[in-house]
Write a protein that holds these residues in place. Structure first.
Motif, PDB file in Angstrom:
ATOM      1  N   ARG A   1      76.476  47.991  54.045  1.00 24.73           N
ATOM      2  CA  ARG A   1      77.457  47.444  53.101  1.00 24.73           C
ATOM      3  C   ARG A   1      78.237  48.529  52.368  1.00 24.73           C
ATOM      4  O   ARG A   1      79.460  48.454  52.244  1.00 24.73           O
ATOM      5  N   ARG A   2      77.536  49.528  51.885  1.00 25.99           N
ATOM      6  CA  ARG A   2      78.206  50.593  51.130  1.00 25.99           C
ATOM      7  C   ARG A   2      79.215  51.336  52.014  1.00 25.99           C
ATOM      8  O   ARG A   2      80.339  51.584  51.617  1.00 25.99           O
ATOM      9  N   ARG A   3      78.799  51.663  53.225  1.00 22.15           N
ATOM     10  CA  ARG A   3      79.685  52.377  54.154  1.00 22.15           C
ATOM     11  C   ARG A   3      80.911  51.532  54.480  1.00 22.15           C
ATOM     12  O   ARG A   3      82.029  52.031  54.561  1.00 22.15           O
ATOM     13  N   CYS A   4      80.704  50.228  54.656  1.00 22.11           N
ATOM     14  CA  CYS A   4      81.812  49.307  54.925  1.00 22.11           C
ATOM     15  C   CYS A   4      82.819  49.322  53.778  1.00 22.11           C
ATOM     16  O   CYS A   4      84.019  49.446  53.991  1.00 22.11           O
ATOM     17  N   LEU A   5      82.324  49.218  52.570  1.00 21.11           N
ATOM     18  CA  LEU A   5      83.190  49.199  51.400  1.00 21.11           C
ATOM     19  C   LEU A   5      83.936  50.521  51.236  1.00 21.11           C
ATOM     20  O   LEU A   5      85.126  50.543  50.934  1.00 21.11           O
ATOM     21  N   GLU A   6      83.245  51.635  51.484  1.00 20.13           N
ATOM     22  CA  GLU A   6      83.889  52.947  51.370  1.00 20.13           C
ATOM     23  C   GLU A   6      84.953  53.150  52.441  1.00 20.13           C
ATOM     24  O   GLU A   6      86.014  53.708  52.173  1.00 20.13           O
ATOM     25  N   THR A   7      84.685  52.702  53.645  1.00 19.95           N
ATOM     26  CA  THR A   7      85.620  52.906  54.746  1.00 19.95           C
ATOM     27  C   THR A   7      86.837  52.000  54.641  1.00 19.95           C
ATOM     28  O   THR A   7      87.965  52.444  54.819  1.00 19.95           O
ATOM     29  N   VAL A   8      86.611  50.738  54.350  1.00 21.81           N
ATOM     30  CA  VAL A   8      87.719  49.780  54.268  1.00 21.81           C
ATOM     31  C   VAL A   8      88.557  50.036  53.016  1.00 21.81           C
ATOM     32  O   VAL A   8      89.781  49.914  53.060  1.00 21.81           O
ATOM     33  N   ALA A   9      87.929  50.408  51.923  1.00 16.27           N
ATOM     34  CA  ALA A   9      88.611  50.653  50.640  1.00 16.27           C
ATOM     35  C   ALA A   9      89.595  49.525  50.348  1.00 16.27           C
ATOM     36  O   ALA A   9      90.809  49.723  50.315  1.00 16.27           O
ATOM     37  N   PRO A  10      89.088  48.314  50.151  1.00 16.24           N
ATOM     38  CA  PRO A  10      89.951  47.137  50.039  1.00 16.24           C
ATOM     39  C   PRO A  10      91.022  47.222  48.959  1.00 16.24           C
ATOM     40  O   PRO A  10      92.145  46.793  49.183  1.00 16.24           O
ATOM     41  N   ALA A  11      90.698  47.772  47.807  1.00 18.44           N
ATOM     42  CA  ALA A  11      91.682  47.833  46.718  1.00 18.44           C
ATOM     43  C   ALA A  11      92.847  48.752  47.062  1.00 18.44           C
ATOM     44  O   ALA A  11      93.990  48.484  46.698  1.00 18.44           O
ATOM     45  N   GLU A  12      92.570  49.819  47.782  1.00 20.59           N
ATOM     46  CA  GLU A  12      93.626  50.761  48.142  1.00 20.59           C
ATOM     47  C   GLU A  12      94.439  50.302  49.347  1.00 20.59           C
ATOM     48  O   GLU A  12      95.587  50.687  49.508  1.00 20.59           O
TER      49      GLU A  12
ATOM     50  N   TRP B   1      87.874  39.677  49.720  1.00 18.91           N
ATOM     51  CA  TRP B   1      89.059  40.341  49.180  1.00 18.91           C
ATOM     52  C   TRP B   1      90.319  39.649  49.681  1.00 18.91           C
ATOM     53  O   TRP B   1      90.399  39.238  50.825  1.00 18.91           O
ATOM     54  N   ARG B   2      91.314  39.528  48.799  1.00 18.65           N
ATOM     55  CA  ARG B   2      92.631  39.028  49.175  1.00 18.65           C
ATOM     56  C   ARG B   2      93.665  39.932  48.528  1.00 18.65           C
ATOM     57  O   ARG B   2      93.676  40.094  47.314  1.00 18.65           O
ATOM     58  N   ASN B   3      94.490  40.539  49.348  1.00 16.93           N
ATOM     59  CA  ASN B   3      95.504  41.491  48.882  1.00 16.93           C
ATOM     60  C   ASN B   3      94.895  42.596  48.033  1.00 16.93           C
ATOM     61  O   ASN B   3      95.472  43.032  47.040  1.00 16.93           O
ATOM     62  N   GLY B   4      93.684  43.033  48.407  1.00 15.53           N
ATOM     63  CA  GLY B   4      93.032  44.130  47.714  1.00 15.53           C
ATOM     64  C   GLY B   4      92.362  43.759  46.404  1.00 15.53           C
ATOM     65  O   GLY B   4      91.885  44.622  45.690  1.00 15.53           O
ATOM     66  N   ARG B   5      92.307  42.472  46.103  1.00 16.30           N
ATOM     67  CA  ARG B   5      91.652  42.011  44.880  1.00 16.30           C
ATOM     68  C   ARG B   5      90.462  41.137  45.246  1.00 16.30           C
ATOM     69  O   ARG B   5      90.536  40.323  46.160  1.00 16.30           O
ATOM     70  N   GLU B   6      89.381  41.295  44.495  1.00  9.37           N
ATOM     71  CA  GLU B   6      88.178  40.522  44.762  1.00  9.37           C
ATOM     72  C   GLU B   6      88.393  39.050  44.432  1.00  9.37           C
ATOM     73  O   GLU B   6      88.967  38.708  43.403  1.00  9.37           O
ATOM     74  N   VAL B   7      87.944  38.194  45.340  1.00 11.66           N
ATOM     75  CA  VAL B   7      88.016  36.745  45.157  1.00 11.66           C
ATOM     76  C   VAL B   7      86.618  36.266  44.805  1.00 11.66           C
ATOM     77  O   VAL B   7      85.657  36.536  45.525  1.00 11.66           O
ATOM     78  N   ARG B   8      86.485  35.579  43.699  1.00 11.94           N
ATOM     79  CA  ARG B   8      85.189  35.056  43.286  1.00 11.94           C
ATOM     80  C   ARG B   8      84.856  33.818  44.102  1.00 11.94           C
ATOM     81  O   ARG B   8      85.714  32.991  44.371  1.00 11.94           O
ATOM     82  N   ILE B   9      83.586  33.696  44.453  1.00 10.94           N
ATOM     83  CA  ILE B   9      83.103  32.532  45.174  1.00 10.94           C
ATOM     84  C   ILE B   9      82.837  31.430  44.150  1.00 10.94           C
ATOM     85  O   ILE B   9      82.116  31.657  43.174  1.00 10.94           O
ATOM     86  N   PRO B  10      83.387  30.237  44.352  1.00  6.98           N
ATOM     87  CA  PRO B  10      83.149  29.151  43.395  1.00  6.98           C
ATOM     88  C   PRO B  10      81.662  28.827  43.283  1.00  6.98           C
ATOM     89  O   PRO B  10      80.922  28.879  44.264  1.00  6.98           O
ATOM     90  N   ALA B  11      81.252  28.494  42.094  1.00  9.06           N
ATOM     91  CA  ALA B  11      79.837  28.217  41.833  1.00  9.06           C
ATOM     92  C   ALA B  11      79.314  27.061  42.673  1.00  9.06           C
ATOM     93  O   ALA B  11      78.144  27.036  43.043  1.00  9.06           O
TER      94      ALA B  11
END
Length: 109
Positions: free
Chosen positions: A60-71, A83-93
């Motif tokens: 998971r960590r490597r995935c997040l570092e490599t994809v760098a969604p926000a950037e 992620w949508r357009n580099g912003r985290e999408v919260r999962i509805p409760a």
């Protein structure tokens, strides 16, 4: 005059091992066999299979570092988050408890 034995020798396919290649971290990802529709989903419900896979993923960590969604303005699942357009999408409760997902994501993968 017959040809020397080393000239007449033919090599069979597979006689020599293939050169070793470094293993790509993506081959160890829990989402490796999932369809693109789940991994690159923009909405929570279609992304649930990928999010469940992330919950048990060892990279998971490597995935997040490599994809760098926000950037990269990424759309999809990376590092256990949607992620949508580099912003985290919260999962509805209402989706999280019945699907075995946490509503609040841990900081550490």
């Amino acid at each position: 005059m017959p040809a020397p034995a080393y000239v007449r020798t033919t090599f069979q396919r597979g006689a020599y091992p293939a050169p070793a290649r470094p293993t790509d971290w993506r081959t160890h990802a829990a989402c490796a066999g999932l369809p693109d529709e789940a991994v690159f989903a923009r909405r929570p419900e279609p992304a649930l299979p990928a999010l469940r896979a992330c919950a048990v993923c060892s990279v998971r960590r490597r995935c997040l570092e490599t994809v760098a969604p926000a950037e990269s303005l990424f759309d999809g699942v990376s590092g256990g988050r949607l992620w949508r357009n580099g912003r985290e999408v919260r999962i509805p409760a209402d989706l999280a408890p019945e699907r075995g997902l946490a509503v609040d994501y841990p900081d550490q993968p």
